[in-house]
Design a protein around this motif. Sequence first.
Motif, PDB file in Angstrom:
ATOM      1  N   MET A 181       0.819  -1.216   0.000  1.00  0.00           N
ATOM      2  CA  MET A 181       0.000   0.000   0.000  1.00  0.00           C
ATOM      3  C   MET A 181       0.851   1.263   0.000  1.00  0.00           C
ATOM      4  O   MET A 181       0.470   2.270  -0.604  1.00  0.00           O
ATOM      5  CB  MET A 181      -0.953  -0.015   1.205  1.00  0.00           C
ATOM      6  CG  MET A 181      -1.977   1.099   1.190  1.00  0.00           C
ATOM      7  SD  MET A 181      -2.924   1.209  -0.365  1.00  0.00           S
ATOM      8  CE  MET A 181      -4.539   0.655   0.136  1.00  0.00           C
ATOM      9  N   THR A 182       1.992   1.249   0.662  1.00  0.00           N
ATOM     10  CA  THR A 182       2.837   2.453   0.694  1.00  0.00           C
ATOM     11  C   THR A 182       3.220   2.869  -0.719  1.00  0.00           C
ATOM     12  O   THR A 182       3.068   4.045  -1.097  1.00  0.00           O
ATOM     13  CB  THR A 182       4.111   2.198   1.520  1.00  0.00           C
ATOM     14  OG1 THR A 182       3.715   1.727   2.808  1.00  0.00           O
ATOM     15  CG2 THR A 182       4.930   3.459   1.675  1.00  0.00           C
ATOM     16  N   ALA A 183       3.715   1.910  -1.512  1.00  0.00           N
ATOM     17  CA  ALA A 183       4.125   2.243  -2.883  1.00  0.00           C
ATOM     18  C   ALA A 183       2.919   2.642  -3.729  1.00  0.00           C
ATOM     19  O   ALA A 183       3.008   3.584  -4.539  1.00  0.00           O
ATOM     20  CB  ALA A 183       4.844   1.051  -3.512  1.00  0.00           C
ATOM     21  N   VAL A 184       1.806   1.952  -3.543  1.00  0.00           N
ATOM     22  CA  VAL A 184       0.614   2.296  -4.327  1.00  0.00           C
ATOM     23  C   VAL A 184       0.196   3.738  -4.056  1.00  0.00           C
ATOM     24  O   VAL A 184      -0.062   4.518  -4.986  1.00  0.00           O
ATOM     25  CB  VAL A 184      -0.547   1.312  -4.027  1.00  0.00           C
ATOM     26  CG1 VAL A 184      -1.891   1.845  -4.529  1.00  0.00           C
ATOM     27  CG2 VAL A 184      -0.247  -0.053  -4.650  1.00  0.00           C
ATOM     28  N   MET A 185       0.149   4.118  -2.791  1.00  0.00           N
ATOM     29  CA  MET A 185      -0.280   5.489  -2.469  1.00  0.00           C
ATOM     30  C   MET A 185       0.743   6.509  -2.957  1.00  0.00           C
ATOM     31  O   MET A 185       0.373   7.564  -3.475  1.00  0.00           O
ATOM     32  CB  MET A 185      -0.527   5.654  -0.965  1.00  0.00           C
ATOM     33  CG  MET A 185      -1.743   4.917  -0.445  1.00  0.00           C
ATOM     34  SD  MET A 185      -3.277   5.225  -1.364  1.00  0.00           S
ATOM     35  CE  MET A 185      -3.563   6.962  -1.027  1.00  0.00           C
ATOM     36  N   ASN A 186       2.027   6.203  -2.782  1.00  0.00           N
ATOM     37  CA  ASN A 186       3.049   7.132  -3.284  1.00  0.00           C
ATOM     38  C   ASN A 186       2.941   7.292  -4.795  1.00  0.00           C
ATOM     39  O   ASN A 186       3.016   8.410  -5.314  1.00  0.00           O
ATOM     40  CB  ASN A 186       4.451   6.643  -2.894  1.00  0.00           C
ATOM     41  CG  ASN A 186       4.793   7.023  -1.453  1.00  0.00           C
ATOM     42  OD1 ASN A 186       4.266   8.014  -0.930  1.00  0.00           O
ATOM     43  ND2 ASN A 186       5.638   6.239  -0.821  1.00  0.00           N
ATOM     44  N   ASN A 187       2.747   6.169  -5.511  1.00  0.00           N
ATOM     45  CA  ASN A 187       2.587   6.237  -6.964  1.00  0.00           C
ATOM     46  C   ASN A 187       1.347   7.036  -7.349  1.00  0.00           C
ATOM     47  O   ASN A 187       1.389   7.863  -8.269  1.00  0.00           O
ATOM     48  CB  ASN A 187       2.465   4.831  -7.571  1.00  0.00           C
ATOM     49  CG  ASN A 187       3.782   4.072  -7.557  1.00  0.00           C
ATOM     50  OD1 ASN A 187       4.840   4.650  -7.297  1.00  0.00           O
ATOM     51  ND2 ASN A 187       3.726   2.782  -7.810  1.00  0.00           N
ATOM     52  N   ALA A 188       0.253   6.766  -6.655  1.00  0.00           N
ATOM     53  CA  ALA A 188      -1.006   7.456  -6.966  1.00  0.00           C
ATOM     54  C   ALA A 188      -0.841   8.961  -6.782  1.00  0.00           C
ATOM     55  O   ALA A 188      -1.234   9.760  -7.644  1.00  0.00           O
ATOM     56  CB  ALA A 188      -2.134   6.932  -6.070  1.00  0.00           C
ATOM     57  N   MET A 189      -0.214   9.353  -5.679  1.00  0.00           N
ATOM     58  CA  MET A 189      -0.103  10.790  -5.395  1.00  0.00           C
ATOM     59  C   MET A 189       0.898  11.469  -6.314  1.00  0.00           C
ATOM     60  O   MET A 189       0.664  12.602  -6.755  1.00  0.00           O
ATOM     61  CB  MET A 189       0.211  11.006  -3.916  1.00  0.00           C
ATOM     62  CG  MET A 189      -1.002  10.620  -3.056  1.00  0.00           C
ATOM     63  SD  MET A 189      -0.833  10.965  -1.302  1.00  0.00           S
ATOM     64  CE  MET A 189       0.468   9.875  -0.827  1.00  0.00           C
ATOM     65  N   SER A 190       2.002  10.780  -6.652  1.00  0.00           N
ATOM     66  CA  SER A 190       2.932  11.459  -7.564  1.00  0.00           C
ATOM     67  C   SER A 190       2.359  11.519  -8.982  1.00  0.00           C
ATOM     68  O   SER A 190       2.576  12.496  -9.701  1.00  0.00           O
ATOM     69  CB  SER A 190       4.346  10.867  -7.518  1.00  0.00           C
ATOM     70  OG  SER A 190       4.301   9.512  -7.786  1.00  0.00           O
ATOM     71  N   TYR A 191       1.590  10.503  -9.365  1.00  0.00           N
ATOM     72  CA  TYR A 191       0.885  10.559 -10.659  1.00  0.00           C
ATOM     73  C   TYR A 191      -0.016  11.793 -10.715  1.00  0.00           C
ATOM     74  O   TYR A 191      -0.009  12.543 -11.709  1.00  0.00           O
ATOM     75  CB  TYR A 191       0.058   9.271 -10.827  1.00  0.00           C
ATOM     76  CG  TYR A 191      -0.863   9.259 -12.022  1.00  0.00           C
ATOM     77  CD1 TYR A 191      -0.391   8.915 -13.293  1.00  0.00           C
ATOM     78  CD2 TYR A 191      -2.217   9.586 -11.881  1.00  0.00           C
ATOM     79  CE1 TYR A 191      -1.251   8.905 -14.392  1.00  0.00           C
ATOM     80  CE2 TYR A 191      -3.073   9.570 -12.973  1.00  0.00           C
ATOM     81  CZ  TYR A 191      -2.583   9.238 -14.227  1.00  0.00           C
ATOM     82  OH  TYR A 191      -3.436   9.216 -15.298  1.00  0.00           O
ATOM     83  N   LEU A 192      -0.783  12.024  -9.653  1.00  0.00           N
ATOM     84  CA  LEU A 192      -1.715  13.166  -9.642  1.00  0.00           C
ATOM     85  C   LEU A 192      -0.964  14.495  -9.572  1.00  0.00           C
ATOM     86  O   LEU A 192      -1.377  15.483 -10.181  1.00  0.00           O
ATOM     87  CB  LEU A 192      -2.705  13.032  -8.483  1.00  0.00           C
ATOM     88  CG  LEU A 192      -3.706  11.875  -8.652  1.00  0.00           C
ATOM     89  CD1 LEU A 192      -4.444  11.597  -7.340  1.00  0.00           C
ATOM     90  CD2 LEU A 192      -4.709  12.172  -9.767  1.00  0.00           C
ATOM     91  N   LYS A 193       0.150  14.517  -8.850  1.00  0.00           N
ATOM     92  CA  LYS A 193       0.966  15.750  -8.806  1.00  0.00           C
ATOM     93  C   LYS A 193       1.522  16.062 -10.192  1.00  0.00           C
ATOM     94  O   LYS A 193       1.535  17.222 -10.616  1.00  0.00           O
ATOM     95  CB  LYS A 193       2.113  15.597  -7.804  1.00  0.00           C
ATOM     96  CG  LYS A 193       1.684  15.912  -6.389  1.00  0.00           C
ATOM     97  CD  LYS A 193       2.876  15.895  -5.426  1.00  0.00           C
ATOM     98  CE  LYS A 193       2.382  15.925  -3.992  1.00  0.00           C
ATOM     99  NZ  LYS A 193       3.172  15.078  -3.099  1.00  0.00           N
ATOM    100  N   ASP A 194       1.978  15.019 -10.897  1.00  0.00           N
ATOM    101  CA  ASP A 194       2.474  15.222 -12.264  1.00  0.00           C
ATOM    102  C   ASP A 194       1.379  15.752 -13.191  1.00  0.00           C
ATOM    103  O   ASP A 194       1.672  16.412 -14.191  1.00  0.00           O
ATOM    104  CB  ASP A 194       3.017  13.901 -12.847  1.00  0.00           C
ATOM    105  CG  ASP A 194       4.330  13.483 -12.201  1.00  0.00           C
ATOM    106  OD1 ASP A 194       4.938  14.328 -11.510  1.00  0.00           O
ATOM    107  OD2 ASP A 194       4.725  12.311 -12.367  1.00  0.00           O
ATOM    108  N   ARG A 195       0.140  15.432 -12.872  1.00  0.00           N
ATOM    109  CA  ARG A 195      -0.990  15.940 -13.648  1.00  0.00           C
ATOM    110  C   ARG A 195      -1.339  17.375 -13.256  1.00  0.00           C
ATOM    111  O   ARG A 195      -2.285  17.945 -13.787  1.00  0.00           O
ATOM    112  CB  ARG A 195      -2.236  15.052 -13.440  1.00  0.00           C
ATOM    113  CG  ARG A 195      -2.096  13.610 -13.852  1.00  0.00           C
ATOM    114  CD  ARG A 195      -2.305  13.376 -15.329  1.00  0.00           C
ATOM    115  NE  ARG A 195      -3.298  14.276 -15.853  1.00  0.00           N
ATOM    116  CZ  ARG A 195      -3.251  14.856 -17.052  1.00  0.00           C
ATOM    117  NH1 ARG A 195      -2.253  14.607 -17.869  1.00  0.00           N
ATOM    118  NH2 ARG A 195      -4.205  15.669 -17.441  1.00  0.00           N
TER     119      ARG A 195
END
Length: 301
Positions: A204-218
């Motif tokens: 879950m840690t990596a999933v949430m980090n990936n999700a949030m950096s994906y949205l920040k990149d957007r």
Amino acid sequence: MNKLNISLIGVPMDLGQNRRGVDMGPSAIRYAGVVERLEEIGHTVTDEGNIQIAAAEKTASPDTNLKNLIEVTDASTALANKIHDVMENGQFPLILGGDHSIAIGTLAGLGDRYDNLGVIWYDAHADLNTGETSPSGNIHGMPLAVSIGLGHEKLVNIRGFAPKIKPENVVIIGARSIDPGERELIKEKGIKVFTMHDIDKLGMTAVMNNAMSYLKDRNVDGLHLSLDLDGIDPIYTPGVGTPVPGGISYRESHLAMEMLFTSDMVTSTEFVEVNPILDEKNKTADVAVALIGSLFGEKLL
Ligand SMILES: NC(=[NH2+])NCCC[C@H](N)C(=O)O
Ligand SMILES: [Mn+2]
Ligand SMILES: [Mn+2]
């Protein structure tokens, strides 16, 4: 997230699916102490009461397989207008469902306040069906499709603009029950999905980090968390209408909420699908309130 002025809005909606009782979700979550929990953290909460929901339709609209289309459209419009108003006053919207069809109104109310809203859809399902692909005709399986501009025009055009959000600004987390038409749409629109497979594999840690950096990149200018309690494993949240085994654990869910709090990205949220009639001693509403605590900054130490 500092100390917030939170507007709590109940939506006792049960017309988006066919199991009785989910209209009592807002009461169950209030009874589980949501206001006290948020005040304990230091937030100010205004309980705005409930959006009014009509009785179920007596005869189905002849031109559609969508159940209770008119009633869901009217309630979604009322919710959208209410959210628009509380945001004008600088309040943080916290919406309590009700079935997941309420997200149509939520995103309609948020959509014209943001140019580039991000959405995290925490759910066992993708809720990306349209009238054409839906196996059930239940509108709670359609809100994400409607919000990206696909589906019945009555729902798509609430508050007079569409789409409400961009498909590339959506991240689905916890999916494990996806219909064939939804699978196609995910591929076609390039919607970001972290399935249970991804959570198991990455953690879950990596999933949430990936999700949030994906949205920040957007470059999102706001983030809405739409949390369907059936995203969590039914051993923890049995009081939901469409349970799917093999879900996100209680601990993973707390971690996800704590990470969202720390990111300071979330600007609105809704907790949906709590059905006290299917529940065991209000367990599912208790989980909702515990997760709301973590999302709004509750700490162990
Ligand atoms: N919000 C939910 N619980 N949605 C469940 C949807 C189930 C199924 N995919 C349908 O469209 O009928
Ligand atoms: Mn679901
Ligand atoms: Mn859902």
